[in-house]
Write a protein that holds these residues in place. Sequence first.
Motif, PDB file in Angstrom:
ATOM      1  N   GLN A 297       0.858  -1.146  -0.051  1.00 27.64           N
ATOM      2  CA  GLN A 297      -0.117  -0.075  -0.142  1.00 27.64           C
ATOM      3  C   GLN A 297       1.012   1.148  -0.122  1.00 27.64           C
ATOM      4  O   GLN A 297       1.995   1.340   0.595  1.00 27.64           O
ATOM      5  CB  GLN A 297      -0.972   0.193   1.235  1.00 27.64           C
ATOM      6  CG  GLN A 297      -1.813  -0.941   1.184  1.00 27.64           C
ATOM      7  CD  GLN A 297      -3.369  -0.573   0.555  1.00 27.64           C
ATOM      8  OE1 GLN A 297      -3.239   0.610  -0.111  1.00 27.64           O
ATOM      9  NE2 GLN A 297      -3.975  -1.429  -0.014  1.00 27.64           N
ATOM     10  N   ALA A 298       0.434   2.413  -0.615  1.00 28.84           N
ATOM     11  CA  ALA A 298       1.172   3.550  -0.805  1.00 28.84           C
ATOM     12  C   ALA A 298      -0.064   4.704  -0.787  1.00 28.84           C
ATOM     13  O   ALA A 298      -0.786   4.390  -1.220  1.00 28.84           O
ATOM     14  CB  ALA A 298       2.053   3.708  -2.109  1.00 28.84           C
ATOM     15  N   ASP A 299       0.686   5.736  -0.106  1.00 22.94           N
ATOM     16  CA  ASP A 299      -0.372   7.030  -0.232  1.00 22.94           C
ATOM     17  C   ASP A 299      -0.461   7.668  -1.685  1.00 22.94           C
ATOM     18  O   ASP A 299      -1.384   8.316  -1.818  1.00 22.94           O
ATOM     19  CB  ASP A 299       0.294   7.924   0.629  1.00 22.94           C
ATOM     20  CG  ASP A 299       0.311   7.656   1.997  1.00 22.94           C
ATOM     21  OD1 ASP A 299      -0.535   6.751   2.496  1.00 22.94           O
ATOM     22  OD2 ASP A 299       1.223   7.907   3.017  1.00 22.94           O
ATOM     23  N   LEU A 300       0.714   7.333  -2.386  1.00 23.92           N
ATOM     24  CA  LEU A 300       0.620   8.031  -3.767  1.00 23.92           C
ATOM     25  C   LEU A 300       1.404   6.998  -4.495  1.00 23.92           C
ATOM     26  O   LEU A 300       2.030   6.053  -4.400  1.00 23.92           O
ATOM     27  CB  LEU A 300       1.751   9.312  -3.970  1.00 23.92           C
ATOM     28  CG  LEU A 300       1.213  10.523  -2.946  1.00 23.92           C
ATOM     29  CD1 LEU A 300       2.235  11.594  -3.221  1.00 23.92           C
ATOM     30  CD2 LEU A 300      -0.177  11.254  -3.469  1.00 23.92           C
ATOM     31  N   VAL A 301       0.817   6.832  -6.056  1.00 22.13           N
ATOM     32  CA  VAL A 301       1.262   6.029  -7.065  1.00 22.13           C
ATOM     33  C   VAL A 301       1.888   6.726  -8.077  1.00 22.13           C
ATOM     34  O   VAL A 301       0.935   7.672  -8.562  1.00 22.13           O
ATOM     35  CB  VAL A 301       0.197   4.933  -7.267  1.00 22.13           C
ATOM     36  CG1 VAL A 301       0.704   4.212  -8.543  1.00 22.13           C
ATOM     37  CG2 VAL A 301      -0.384   4.102  -6.297  1.00 22.13           C
ATOM     38  N   ILE A 302       2.952   6.578  -8.601  1.00 26.80           N
ATOM     39  CA  ILE A 302       3.821   7.319  -9.504  1.00 26.80           C
ATOM     40  C   ILE A 302       3.692   6.309 -10.778  1.00 26.80           C
ATOM     41  O   ILE A 302       4.229   5.257 -10.734  1.00 26.80           O
ATOM     42  CB  ILE A 302       5.104   7.855  -9.254  1.00 26.80           C
ATOM     43  CG1 ILE A 302       4.951   8.591  -7.969  1.00 26.80           C
ATOM     44  CG2 ILE A 302       5.601   8.839 -10.417  1.00 26.80           C
ATOM     45  CD1 ILE A 302       4.224   9.862  -7.821  1.00 26.80           C
ATOM     46  N   SER A 303       3.204   6.723 -12.000  1.00 27.52           N
ATOM     47  CA  SER A 303       2.963   6.005 -13.181  1.00 27.52           C
ATOM     48  C   SER A 303       4.025   6.777 -14.132  1.00 27.52           C
ATOM     49  O   SER A 303       4.001   7.843 -14.222  1.00 27.52           O
ATOM     50  CB  SER A 303       1.780   5.906 -13.893  1.00 27.52           C
ATOM     51  OG  SER A 303       1.802   5.282 -15.076  1.00 27.52           O
ATOM     52  N   VAL A 304       4.957   5.888 -14.992  1.00 28.45           N
ATOM     53  CA  VAL A 304       6.012   6.448 -15.618  1.00 28.45           C
ATOM     54  C   VAL A 304       5.656   5.651 -17.280  1.00 28.45           C
ATOM     55  O   VAL A 304       5.416   4.642 -16.976  1.00 28.45           O
ATOM     56  CB  VAL A 304       7.605   6.351 -15.110  1.00 28.45           C
ATOM     57  CG1 VAL A 304       7.583   7.157 -13.896  1.00 28.45           C
ATOM     58  CG2 VAL A 304       7.801   4.932 -15.122  1.00 28.45           C
ATOM     59  N   ARG A 305       6.171   6.432 -17.908  1.00 25.29           N
ATOM     60  CA  ARG A 305       6.108   5.849 -19.311  1.00 25.29           C
ATOM     61  C   ARG A 305       7.159   6.632 -20.169  1.00 25.29           C
ATOM     62  O   ARG A 305       6.854   7.788 -20.306  1.00 25.29           O
ATOM     63  CB  ARG A 305       4.914   6.029 -20.067  1.00 25.29           C
ATOM     64  CG  ARG A 305       4.632   5.422 -21.363  1.00 25.29           C
ATOM     65  CD  ARG A 305       3.139   5.699 -21.822  1.00 25.29           C
ATOM     66  NE  ARG A 305       2.795   4.797 -22.890  1.00 25.29           N
ATOM     67  CZ  ARG A 305       1.415   4.581 -23.086  1.00 25.29           C
ATOM     68  NH1 ARG A 305       0.434   4.722 -22.364  1.00 25.29           N
ATOM     69  NH2 ARG A 305       1.305   3.714 -24.167  1.00 25.29           N
ATOM     70  N   THR A 306       7.983   5.962 -20.892  1.00 22.14           N
ATOM     71  CA  THR A 306       8.904   6.809 -21.694  1.00 22.14           C
ATOM     72  C   THR A 306       8.274   6.961 -23.282  1.00 22.14           C
ATOM     73  O   THR A 306       7.399   6.226 -23.789  1.00 22.14           O
ATOM     74  CB  THR A 306      10.455   5.967 -22.011  1.00 22.14           C
ATOM     75  OG1 THR A 306      10.084   4.686 -22.439  1.00 22.14           O
ATOM     76  CG2 THR A 306      11.023   5.829 -20.594  1.00 22.14           C
ATOM     77  N   GLY A 307       8.961   8.068 -23.715  1.00 18.25           N
ATOM     78  CA  GLY A 307       8.509   8.418 -25.180  1.00 18.25           C
ATOM     79  C   GLY A 307       9.578   8.013 -26.167  1.00 18.25           C
ATOM     80  O   GLY A 307      10.803   7.963 -25.758  1.00 18.25           O
ATOM     81  N   SER A 308       9.194   8.121 -27.478  1.00 17.22           N
ATOM     82  CA  SER A 308      10.274   7.839 -28.364  1.00 17.22           C
ATOM     83  C   SER A 308      10.417   8.842 -29.493  1.00 17.22           C
ATOM     84  O   SER A 308      11.059   8.871 -30.552  1.00 17.22           O
ATOM     85  CB  SER A 308       9.585   6.447 -29.103  1.00 17.22           C
ATOM     86  OG  SER A 308       8.534   7.028 -29.951  1.00 17.22           O
ATOM     87  N   GLY A 309       9.584   9.830 -29.168  1.00 18.19           N
ATOM     88  CA  GLY A 309       9.613  11.246 -30.001  1.00 18.19           C
ATOM     89  C   GLY A 309       8.532  11.079 -31.359  1.00 18.19           C
ATOM     90  O   GLY A 309       8.364  11.903 -32.183  1.00 18.19           O
ATOM     91  N   ASN A 310       7.679   9.716 -31.367  1.00 14.65           N
ATOM     92  CA  ASN A 310       6.717   9.670 -32.150  1.00 14.65           C
ATOM     93  C   ASN A 310       5.654   9.077 -31.410  1.00 14.65           C
ATOM     94  O   ASN A 310       5.681   8.605 -30.291  1.00 14.65           O
ATOM     95  CB  ASN A 310       7.300   8.325 -33.371  1.00 14.65           C
ATOM     96  CG  ASN A 310       8.139   8.960 -33.904  1.00 14.65           C
ATOM     97  OD1 ASN A 310       8.241   9.828 -34.611  1.00 14.65           O
ATOM     98  ND2 ASN A 310       9.438   7.689 -34.031  1.00 14.65           N
ATOM     99  N   MET A 311       4.341   9.154 -32.153  1.00 17.08           N
ATOM    100  CA  MET A 311       3.210   8.917 -31.445  1.00 17.08           C
ATOM    101  C   MET A 311       2.840   7.458 -31.472  1.00 17.08           C
ATOM    102  O   MET A 311       1.917   6.843 -30.573  1.00 17.08           O
ATOM    103  CB  MET A 311       1.882   9.840 -31.811  1.00 17.08           C
ATOM    104  CG  MET A 311       1.877  11.267 -31.342  1.00 17.08           C
ATOM    105  SD  MET A 311       0.456  12.162 -32.129  1.00 17.08           S
ATOM    106  CE  MET A 311       0.907  13.837 -31.493  1.00 17.08           C
ATOM    107  N   THR A 312       3.450   6.673 -32.432  1.00 17.06           N
ATOM    108  CA  THR A 312       3.269   5.441 -32.616  1.00 17.06           C
ATOM    109  C   THR A 312       4.671   4.771 -32.397  1.00 17.06           C
ATOM    110  O   THR A 312       5.674   5.276 -33.050  1.00 17.06           O
ATOM    111  CB  THR A 312       2.684   5.039 -33.913  1.00 17.06           C
ATOM    112  OG1 THR A 312       3.237   5.533 -34.955  1.00 17.06           O
ATOM    113  CG2 THR A 312       1.082   5.390 -33.845  1.00 17.06           C
TER     114      THR A 312
END
Length: 216
Positions: free
Chosen positions: A88-103
């Motif tokens: 259990q955590a008070d806050l949840v951090i979600s991360v996601r890297t980008g590639s410079g393109n939308m697909t």
Amino acid sequence: MSARLATLLVVAAVLSLSINAPLLAKNKDKKKSALPEYVLRAQTVRVIVAPDAGEPLDQPMANSTARDNVEKAFSEWGRYRVVMDGQQADLVISVRTGSGNMTRPTIKGGPIDQRGGVAQGTDSTIRIGGGAGRQRGNNPTMNPPNQGPHMSNEIGPSEDMFEVYRGGVYDSLDSPPVWRYIAKDCLRAPNMRAVDEFRKAVTDSEKPQIPPQKQP
């Protein structure tokens, strides 16, 4: 799928990111908003890779590395205690890297989504543990079944994305993020600009709010 339809789907996905976030911080935005009290009172934080994110074929550990870098940055900050997957955590951090393109082509499932033992530390702390892969919010029963490695043509933001969700609820990620930062390479060490911007937002929210003076 026609090229026109694919373009419309990409635009719709990007627009939904902007609509669903109550607080959106971008590298060029100047507007500041106070964070909710529960963010300022939080003591623990858990960092996850966005559940719908796959690992890029050209950088198969990009998201996992970003998660580890964010955890280390939070440990060095010292305001919040980083907890392991499944806790259990008070806050949840979600991360996601980008590639410079939308697909971009990605791979999902199998060993690439499984988190092994973790041993991280700063000059004064060390954290050792293990995890069971990616989880949604604080509800481990909602994890999708492991379908094994499979290819996917992922549609998403072209830049790195850092989102803050309220923890301690049935499924944190079912609600819109309370704070979001999207910028190129904002999850890249050693700068970790996303964590720095969140730290500034917390500091600004704790400053006394001076009401505007009435004009005579």
